[in-house]
Design a protein around this motif. Structure first.
Motif, short mmCIF file in Angstrom:
data_model
loop_
_atom_site.label_atom_id
_atom_site.label_comp_id
_atom_site.label_asym_id
_atom_site.label_seq_id
_atom_site.Cartn_x
_atom_site.Cartn_y
_atom_site.Cartn_z
N PHE A 1 66.97 39.02 40.64
CA PHE A 1 67.99 39.50 41.62
C PHE A 1 67.64 40.98 41.59
CE2 PHE A 1 71.25 36.16 40.26
CZ PHE A 1 70.77 35.09 40.81
N ASN A 2 67.55 41.67 40.45
CA ASN A 2 67.42 42.82 40.84
C ASN A 2 66.03 43.53 41.53
OD1 ASN A 2 69.60 45.11 39.50
ND2 ASN A 2 69.70 43.31 38.16
N ALA A 3 65.24 42.74 41.09
CA ALA A 3 63.78 43.16 41.44
C ALA A 3 63.35 42.91 43.20
CB ALA A 3 62.57 42.63 40.59
N SER A 4 64.28 41.56 43.54
CA SER A 4 63.66 41.31 44.72
C SER A 4 64.35 42.22 46.02
CB SER A 4 64.53 39.91 45.15
OG SER A 4 63.91 39.08 44.10
N LYS A 5 63.55 42.04 47.01
CA LYS A 5 64.00 43.15 48.24
C LYS A 5 65.28 42.05 48.78
CE LYS A 5 59.92 45.67 48.69
NZ LYS A 5 58.64 45.72 49.59
N ILE A 6 64.80 40.94 49.11
CA ILE A 6 65.85 40.02 49.60
C ILE A 6 66.04 38.84 48.83
CG2 ILE A 6 66.35 38.82 51.64
CD1 ILE A 6 64.81 40.53 53.38
N ASN A 7 67.16 38.56 48.07
CA ASN A 7 67.48 37.34 47.46
C ASN A 7 68.01 36.17 48.51
OD1 ASN A 7 67.44 37.68 44.61
ND2 ASN A 7 68.32 39.68 45.26
N VAL A 8 67.13 35.40 48.74
CA VAL A 8 67.48 34.18 49.80
C VAL A 8 68.48 33.12 49.06
CG1 VAL A 8 66.79 32.35 51.32
CG2 VAL A 8 65.38 34.33 50.74
N ASN A 9 69.84 33.00 49.40
CA ASN A 9 70.89 32.35 48.90
C ASN A 9 71.09 31.16 49.72
OD1 ASN A 9 72.79 31.10 47.40
ND2 ASN A 9 74.13 32.70 47.66
N LEU A 10 70.43 30.09 49.55
CA LEU A 10 70.68 29.00 50.51
C LEU A 10 71.27 27.89 49.68
CD1 LEU A 10 70.23 27.19 53.04
CD2 LEU A 10 67.95 26.40 52.14
N HIS A 11 72.49 27.63 49.77
CA HIS A 11 73.46 26.62 49.26
C HIS A 11 72.73 25.33 49.25
CE1 HIS A 11 76.39 29.55 49.34
NE2 HIS A 11 77.07 29.04 48.42
N SER A 12 72.76 24.58 47.93
CA SER A 12 72.17 23.37 47.95
C SER A 12 72.81 22.18 48.79
CB SER A 12 72.05 22.87 46.63
OG SER A 12 73.38 22.49 46.22
N SER A 13 71.90 21.41 49.12
CA SER A 13 72.51 20.05 50.07
C SER A 13 71.35 18.93 49.83
CB SER A 13 72.76 20.26 51.37
OG SER A 13 73.11 19.18 51.93
N THR A 14 72.07 17.81 49.40
CA THR A 14 71.25 16.50 49.39
C THR A 14 71.00 15.96 50.71
OG1 THR A 14 72.96 16.03 47.80
CG2 THR A 14 70.79 15.62 47.09
N TYR A 15 71.96 16.25 51.45
CA TYR A 15 71.99 15.51 53.00
C TYR A 15 71.41 16.12 53.86
CZ TYR A 15 75.08 12.93 49.97
OH TYR A 15 75.67 12.31 48.72
N HIS A 16 71.13 17.53 54.04
CA HIS A 16 70.98 18.09 55.27
C HIS A 16 69.50 18.73 54.89
CE1 HIS A 16 75.32 17.98 54.94
NE2 HIS A 16 75.21 17.76 56.09
N SER A 17 68.82 18.96 56.31
CA SER A 17 67.58 20.06 56.12
C SER A 17 68.22 21.23 56.52
CB SER A 17 66.72 19.86 57.13
OG SER A 17 66.58 18.16 57.32
#
Lengths: 607, 534
Positions: free
Chosen positions: A417-433
């Motif tokens: 988290f600290n080292a990344s310029k951008i943390n991509v936080n995509l919430h999980s889903s089993t049904y959607h793309s």
């Protein structure tokens, strides 16, 4: 005549919430009726907030009945602003500086400012308006810098309209008072394994840190047994039967431990064992029960059987899920979102080697859910690293999966988290793309990245805006293209990233730590059960005992070792005496006798 | 003159069973005070002992409240204990006899300063100290109850450690006596049988319908009247027993306090009941007693302490059962028939010693010359262990005057067991020799070769009696069985006995004599776990 502007100006100083009210004024809400004496009286849901005959005389009686003995070292808090008649009456005996008004309904507050003349709002009076119960309490603590004793005064008509809200605040105030004296004894029940396990440990630390006595009933040792059951048979019916027996066994250990430790509350974290019989037994033993369902209620359904049984059922979703819970018989679900533990998730100074290992332009730490696999395939032209398990090793993402898809230990997650310029936080889903268009709750990662003071791009979620200010504390995307554009933009703006990340960390520290959540949880239970008091309440401290002992030098000698250790239980003192050497003094022998008697009582089941 | 304090924080039955020990102490006090500390609710019962000069109430409820983690431990709790100890300090006891086995009673002994403590107390390092061999014996019972042949009354007397003598009858206060007279007035001039149908555990309480049949038999076959006693909790069961018999059956369950109950019992001619406080009150009041011992209750441990009292146990292999009280099929209840109980009771009422019966084990309490209470009558196979121990305790005491230290004790036990084993072997050898003289070869003046030796041996080791009984059956009765079968039976019995002896030997070789568990530290600091047992 509309007094809104005049009143806003008059009370703006020292009241940050008041500015919000300018836009909340609605001429059609609440309905205003005229009392027999000509005073305006607001009516909400057909409930009148003041007497429809003579609001002023009703207020006089209210103050009389409170029977307040004014104390200059007390902060008086009124639950509900209404149209201020009761406030005016109270101001006759309490100076404005010692009064705080809490009002949940912003439109009602705006209407009060618009309809009541300015002389009813003296300067120095503080308002907390439109805040959640937890935030209202946090504000109250900011106001109460001198640590005055807080007395909460119910305005019954306001309480009648928002009973859960005011009862929670009242409860939080009450619980906080106990924290100085050892607080409540909480038996925290962990799951055997899984994602809610780290949450359990955070809850334990938070409860102990705010001053309660939390004991963990750690069920992880049963995990091998659980796995064994899954391997013993593939027959679903047998598996279910065995699993249910294991649950009953674990649940029974909860009662056994709770009774033994004289717990005030049993708090079960999602996936922890609970059965109706055990909850009933706990109720009979005068032990309150709570469950924090830190899961997606639409994915996992096991809440249906247990939610109505707990004294408090806490969830991270509202809206539709509340309706479902109420349909299932759970009358008072309570929204308690996830949080972060800033002692764990914190900004780190990383070495160049660590930055090389853990750093990248874009990163994601998490499991390889369906929607993430699709979505992340569209980010391959970025410097992108994926950390975590359950990713397809042969797919298009394979070359950016780190450490061969191993689970990442928490300490390394924090470095990422600290080292990344951008943390991509995509919430999980089993049904959607990609982005789940119906996503509501926030995952722990949202708070954790923020607590690290790290920058994140997070997918749009229904509850995001009430937790963080979008744009200044977090930045959101709603599609792959959106995400790509934002990534390009923010990779170019390191200073803005840093500013936004710092602001998000401040927000977490102010409002979204586990300590905030647990204080709120305890307060909600306390608010619902006014009789709920710590069984260990009133425990003496060494200082008190020494004072009371006076000339009894033996007692002083026993207690000196405990100075500064807070409330003392009989077991603590007896255990310490038993460890000592030499012959017992009479006082020591008497304490040991009492403790033996207590043990005997426990053994015989007469305690 | 010596002041004594007896700590007896016991339940009603056990408290009453401590009365003879208190009489012994009272005699030995030589004019000194004898204070008795009892639970608050039993103070009136304690006051009935004429040898007690002061009763000190122990208020368990106050202490429980104080220790319920409300912070009261430091205020109410310590204040109460302080006051209690001050009260005892005023007595200035030379001797404390602690008949309570709990740890907190040991702590109490450590606060009160006395020259000597008997029973459990606290060692200087806070560990348990068991003073005297009989205290040690008492504490090992938990793990070896099925071997214990010593009645609780005798155990208390041994722990008290003074010479035994005649003991006092409890004194009924006049107002309670008047109360009883008034209640019993309608039943005047007829023999009165009191039925104590309650107990502290449902498994130990005989079925109400069986009690009812017993009442029916008693009323139909004699002129007696019946009084059903018990607590308010026994009311429902007692109604089943007493309803419909008219004036001859009086139900006073829940209508008396404990002293009034004692007064009623004092006016009866026979007490029938379970192993409970009221039955022991009856025994102390020297009333004929007929005790019914079900489930965990064993006559060996708590038979009524009165010469001629009768104890009935069921003839089922599982009796007495474990203290857990978890039996789900209490067959022992049906194993005792109301006909037997009524028949024995009516015989006792007429002063006739009842005959042994086939359907249950009947034993009579006997106590001679200040010795320990012994049970006479039928012997069950499960009695073997107890009988052997009864004898060995006597043998060892006789030779050593007192219990030796465990290390010596082990050696002595071992010696005794070897001796016993060789005597059993010799005896069997002779028995078989005797049997081999065919019946048809025996003349009219046939003289059994063991006629003298066996009674002498059995006098020393009554545990051998089972073996002897088998032999006697075979020599005296003209059985149709062949000689081989009879010899086989004796050899089987011998094997069983030898196995038992071998077990005891094994235990003693492991350094643990079951009745004197040496892992407990003794008064003189001896710790057997560190001892040199070879």
């Amino acid at each position: 005549m509309n007094y809104l502007e005049e009143n806003l100006k008059r009370i703006a100083i020292g009241n940050p919430d008041i500015e919000l009210l300018r836009n909340r004024y609605r001429p059609d809400y609440p309905e205003i009726k005229t009392a027999k004496d000509g005073s305006p009286v607001p009516v909400i849901n057909k409930k009148s907030l003041h007497s429809s005959y003579n609001p002023a005389s009703e207020a006089q009686k209210w103050v009389q009945n409170l029977g307040i003995e004014f104390n200059k070292d007390t902060l008086y808090v009124i639950g509900g602003l209404g149209f201020t008649y009761h406030l005016s009456e109270l101001l006759k005996i309490v100076p404005a500086e010692q009064l705080v008004v809490i009002e949940k309904d912003t439109a009602l507050a705006a209407s009060a400012l618009a309809n009541r003349p300015s002389d009813v709002f003296p300067q120095g009076l503080r308002f907390i308006v439109g805040q959640t119960a937890a935030r209202a309490h946090a504000r109250l603590n900011e106001i109460n810098r001198n640590n005055h004793d807080i007395v909460f005064l119910d305005h019954p008509a306001s309480n009648n309209i928002y009973p859960d809200y005011y009862s929670a605040i009242k409860g939080i105030i009450r619980v906080q008072k106990t924290e100085k004296y050892g607080g409540y004894k909480v038996l925290l029940v962990s799951p055997m394994y899984g994602g809610s396990l780290p949450v359990t440990y955070c809850v334990q630390r938070a409860l102990n840190s705010i001053g309660h006595r939390c004991e963990l009933l750690d069920n992880t040792s049963f995990y091998p047994g659980f796995k064994h059951i899954q391997e013993v048979t593939t027959h679903k019916q047998h598996q279910n039967a065995l699993n249910s027996m294991l649950t009953s066994l674990l649940a029974e250990t909860v009662t056994a431990r709770a009774v033994e430790t004289q717990a005030d509350l049993v708090l079960v974290i999602a996936q922890g064992p609970a059965t109706a019989e055990v909850i009933e037994e706990l109720r009979k033993a005068d032990i309150r029960t709570a469950f924090w369902f830190v899961e997606d209620g639409s994915t996992l359904q096991y809440w249906k059987g247990i939610a109505p049984l707990f004294d408090g059922f806490f969830v991270i979703q509202k809206g539709e899920f509340f309706t479902q819970l109420k349909d299932a018989g759970c009358q008072h679900p309570y929204y308690l979102p996830m949080a972060a533990d800033p002692a764990i998730h914190r900004p780190l100074e990383l070495t160049p080697e660590e930055i090389a290992e853990f750093g990248s332009d874009l990163s994601h730490v998490g499991a390889g859910y369906h929607n993430r696999r699709d979505f992340f395939a569209g980010l391959l032209d970025f410097d992108f690293k994926i950390w975590g398990s359950d990713w397809e090793k042969a797919g298009p993402l394979s070359h950016i999966i780190q450490r061969d898809g191993e689970r990442i230990p928490t300490e390394d997650t924090i470095k990422i988290f600290n080292a990344s310029k951008i943390n991509v936080n995509l919430h999980s889903s089993t049904y959607h793309s990609g982005v789940n268009p119906f996503g509501d709750f926030l995952n722990p990662r949202t708070y954790e990245i923020a607590a690290c003071g790290a920058f994140q791009l997070v997918d749009e979620r229904r509850y995001l805006a009430e937790n963080f200010e979008v744009g200044t504390e977090v930045v959101t995307f709603n599609s792959l293209q959106d995400m790509r554009d934002l990534a390009r933009e923010y990779l170019e703006k390191p200073e803005e990233r840093a500013e936004i990340a710092a602001a998000s960390r401040q927000r977490v520290l102010k409002e979204h730590t586990f300590e905030h959540r647990l204080r709120e949880l305890m307060g909600v239970i306390a608010g619902r059960y006014p009789e709920w008091k710590p069984k260990g309440g009133g425990l003496p401290t060494a200082e008190e005992l020494i004072r009371a002992a006076g000339e009894d030098s033996e007692m002083v000698a026993v207690m000196e070792r405990f100075i500064g250790k807070g409330p003392l239980t009989l077991e603590d003192v007896a255990a310490d005496i038993e460890k000592g050497e030499g012959e017992f003094t009479r006082t020591e022998a008497m304490i040991l006798l009492l403790n033996e008697f207590r043990r005997w009582g426990l053994e015989k089941g007469v305690m | 003159m010596r002041n004594s304090l007896v700590i007896a924080l016991l339940r009603l039955g056990d408290l009453v069973q401590s009365f003879p020990a208190i009489s012994d102490l009272s005699r030995a006090a030589d004019g000194g005070e004898v204070a008795l500390m009892v639970q608050q609710d039993l103070v009136p019962i304690a006051r009935m002992h004429p040898g007690v000069t002061q009763v000190i109430p122990f208020d368990g409820d106050t202490l429980l409240n104080a220790t319920r983690a409300k912070g009261e431990w430091s205020r109410q709790g310590l204040t109460y204990v302080n006051e209690l100890c001050d009260l005892v300090d005023e007595l200035n006891p030379d001797l404390i006899v602690n008949l309570t086995h709990t740890a907190f009673s040991a702590n109490l002994c450590s606060i009160i300063k006395a020259e000597e403590v008997r029973g459990r107390s606290l060692a200087k390092d806070g560990g348990t100290q068991l003073n005297g061999d009989w205290t040690r014996y008492f504490f090992t019972l938990m793990s070896s109850r099925s071997s214990n042949p010593v009645n609780l009354v005798d155990l208390f007397r041994e722990i008290a450690g003074v010479n035994k003598g005649p003991y006092d009858k409890p004194v009924i206060p006049p107002d309670a006596s008047r109360f009883a007279a008034q209640i019993l007035q309608p039943l005047a001039d007829k023999p009165i049988i009191v039925l104590g149908i309650g107990s502290n555990h449902p498994l130990r309480s005989w079925d109400s319908n069986l009690w009812r049949t017993t009442v029916e038999l008693l009323l139909n076959n004699s002129e007696c009247s019946v009084i059903v006693i018990g607590s308010a909790g026994d009311r429902e069961a007692s109604n089943i027993v007493s309803d419909g018999w008219g004036e001859r059956c009086l139900n006073i369950c829940g209508e008396t306090d404990l002293v009034q109950l004692a007064a009623v019992i004092d006016r009866c001619d026979l007490f029938i009941g379970h192993d409970t406080g009221p039955m022991h009150i009856a025994a102390m009041l020297d009333k004929p007693c007929l005790g019914i011992y079900l489930a965990m209750a064993s006559a060996w441990e708590t038979a009524p302490y009165r010469n001629g009292a009768v104890s009935i146990e069921p003839n089922v292999d599982c009796h007495p059962c474990s203290e857990q009280g978890d039996c789900t099929d209490p067959i022992c209840h049906q194993a005792i028939s109301p006909f037997s109980i009524a028949d024995i009771a009516l015989n006792m009422l007429n002063g006739v010693v009842p005959d042994q019966r086939d359907d249950c084990t009947m034993r009579v309490s006997r106590q001679k010359d200040g010795g320990r209470l012994r049970l006479e009558g039928s012997i069950k196979a499960s009695d073997q262990n107890r009988l052997i121990w009864f004898d060995l305790i006597d043998v060892v005491l006789e030779r050593n005057n007192r219990f030796p230290k465990p290390v010596q004790c082990t050696a002595i036990w071992r010696h005794e067991l070897t001796q016993l084993k060789s005597e059993v072997l010799q005896l069997v050898h002779k028995m078989i020799g005797g049997l081999q003289i065919p019946y048809n070869n025996r003349s009219n003046d046939f003289h059994d070769p063991l006629a003298v030796e066996i009674p002498a041996l059995i006098a020393r080791y009554p545990g051998l009696r089972l073996l002897f009984d088998l032999y006697r059956l075979d020599t005296i009765c003209h059985e149709t069985q062949g000689i081989e079968v009879r010899i086989e039976n004796i050899v089987k019995a011998q094997e069983k006995l030898l196995r038992r002896i071998a077990n005891l030997q094994k235990i003693s070789e492991q350094g643990r004599v079951s009745m004197l568990d040496t892992s407990i530290q003794t008064a003189d600091g001896f710790n057997a776990s560190k001892s040199e047992i070879t």
